[in-house]
Design a protein around this motif. Structure first.
Motif: not given
Lengths: 290, 247
Positions: A157-161, A163-164, A166-167, A175, A178-182
């Motif tokens: 819930r609370h880290t970039r990892f 949220t990334g 979950r996205a 995702a 939006l810049g998430v390094p899949a």
């Protein structure tokens, strides 16, 4: 007696929950069942317990197991999943099955097929709470499991990892836009999944006071039933189904006989698939991806 | 000075040529429109720019740097964002979480840092986007449960939280009434005034005329005309292929 069995069931359920979360981390993101998780669970148990038998403290055993199986999780991803990510889902399923057979064979050769027995004096303290007796090992198992689940929830819930991740689980293409390094986040999911399973392996060894190379098949695969009953799309479902199936199993053995033990657990899984395919807490309409 | 330039971009799928030898330049700080009939290749153009598709031939450069072969998340971090014709939000996330998904900085440390501790920048940007798009009242609501117009604003806010240099908009006023569309138009003009460059796919010719300095017309993957909106209106090839004869 009933209360005592309840405590025993919850302990077992705590282990199921951790392994099931290991399965569902990868399942939720990629929609594939990483069967190697069951054997990472077993390997983590051996690594952690071997260190503890060597006199290392509990935390070192748990940490080493998590690190070892987390790294192996990434190896599984790179070898068994990455090259096959555009293939039909059955292909990575089979390649992770291949990995689990290899892991089991390696463990049998390294540690032997006889059970690794823990000395009875390891964590043998017992605490009497009214009519219920709780062992030190049981407390360790439950406390570790609760700590890890809370930690996982915070990370998601609370880290970039988190949220990334979950996205990506919801929509990989968006995702990435939006810049998430899949690719990195995917490797992270495999690592986290392996680490959770590895820690659970140490816990099951402490709970049973023994470990065999076949514990991945016996216990690890039950976590798939937990995931299905809880709902592959729902972490909360797993948190409900893990303890539920642990208690169900222990009660079945206590009051019905050991012969029915696995039947109730897997029976409940089949019933879930037939009657509530999205799982107990899964989103309606969101069919399970198994 | 052009921000993005495409030269000779061709994109084929099997036997179909979705984009054919397309060359165009996007001037920085302007709104450029792309129009054309359905299936003309407009969305394919967006997918090539964002890295979702890799063109079969040609070159795409952002500020002179080639984007070909770059994974989509890296292109996004270079400063290109987009919205979708059919809204694509994450069903399990609140409005706020949508804004927090956007990632700019890299590295393992940044990935594992709690959102609250990863520096004030991401939260600050998200707060600003909430304000700018009037989303503050919906902050903790699940985004997909909100009214259509609000969902469109969430998508726009999410794209802008990345502070892109170039924003690709795929029919941003589709399904909106006149008033709502006018609101979006003034919002977009405000963004451009702040230095953003826009590339806009739109069917509403009035909306295009009101906003765009330059318009490109695609038909069957080929660029058939470029010019100011007034020039496009008069272009016989465009009238033939797309606009039709005005009554």
């Amino acid at each position: 007696m009933l209360l005592q069995q309840l405590v025993n069931g919850l302990t077992l359920g705590a282990v199921y929950t951790l392994v099931a979360l290991g399965f569902s981390l990868v399942m939720g993101v990629l929609g594939i069942l990483n069967l190697a998780v069951a054997e990472l669970f077993m390997l983590g148990g051996y690594v952690g317990l071997t260190l503890m038998l060597d006199g290392q403290p509990l935390l070192v055993g748990l940490g080493a197991a998590a690190l070892f199986t987390g790294l192996l999780g990434v190896v599984v991803e790179r070898v068994a999943y990455q090259p096959l990510r555009h293939a039909p889902p059955i292909a990575p399923l089979l390649s992770t099955l291949g990995f689990s057979v290899i892991f089991q064979t390696v463990a049998t050769n390294v540690w032997g097929s006889d059970p690794l027995l823990l000395p009875p004096e390891l964590m043998d303290a017992r605490y009497q709470l009214g009519s219920v007796s709780v062992g030190q090992a049981q407390l360790v198992v439950m406390a570790t499991a609760v700590g890890l689940v809370v930690g996982l929830a915070l990370v998601m819930r609370h880290t970039r990892f988190g949220t990334g991740l979950r996205a990506i689980a919801e929509n990989r293409d968006v995702a990435r836009l939006l810049g998430v390094p899949a690719p990195l986040v995917t490797s992270g999911a495999f690592a986290l999944s392996g680490a959770m399973a590895g820690v659970a392996g140490v816990l099951i060894g402490l709970h049973y006071g023994a470990l065999t190379p076949f514990v991945g098949v016996e216990v690890g695969l039950k976590a798939i039933a937990v995931m299905v009953v809880g709902g592959t799309t729902s972490i909360w479902g797993v948190l409900l189904a893990g303890p539920l199936l642990g208690v169900l199993e222990v009660m079945t053995v206590a009051f019905g006989g050991a012969a029915f033990r696995d039947m109730t657990v897997y029976g409940l899984m089949i019933l879930t698939l037939l009657l509530r395919p999205q799982g107990l807490l899964g989103r309606a309409g969101g069919a399970q991806r198994v | 000075m052009s921000l993005l330039s495409l030269s000779g971009v061709t994109c084929r799928f099997g036997g179909i040529t979705a984009l054919n030898n397309l060359s165009l330049d996007l001037p920085a700080g302007a709104i450029t429109g792309v129009i054309g009939p359905n299936g003309a290749g407009k969305t394919t153009l967006f997918n090539c720019i964002t890295g979702a598709y890799r063109p079969s031939e040609g070159e795409i450069r952002l500020r002179g740097e080639s984007l070909l072969g770059m994974p989509p998340h890296r292109i996004a971090r270079r400063g290109i964002a987009r919205t979708f014709q059919n809204i694509r939000l994450f069903p399990s996330m609140t409005v706020w979480e949508h804004l927090m998904v956007v990632q700019r900085g890299g590295g393992l440390r940044a990935a594992l840092a709690p959102l609250g501790l990863s520096g004030p920048a991401p939260r600050h940007r998200a707060e600003q986007a909430l304000e700018r798009f009037g989303l503050a009242p919906f902050r903790d609501r699940l985004a997909t449960t909100l009214p259509y117009g609000v969902m469109r604003r969430v998508e726009l806010a999410r794209a802008l939280t990345a502070e892109p240099a170039l924003l690709l908009l795929d029919e941003p006023v589709a399904g909106m009434n006149h008033e709502e569309a006018a609101g979006v138009a003034s919002l977009l003009q405000g963004l451009v005034a702040d230095g953003l460059t826009l590339l806009l796919i739109e069917h509403d010719m009035g909306f295009v005329e009101q906003l765009c300095q330059r318009v490109h017309v695609l038909d069957f993957g080929t660029l058939i005309a470029s010019g100011t909106p007034a020039e496009i209106r008069r272009n016989p090839a465009v009238i033939d292929a797309y606009l039709g004869v005005e009554a």
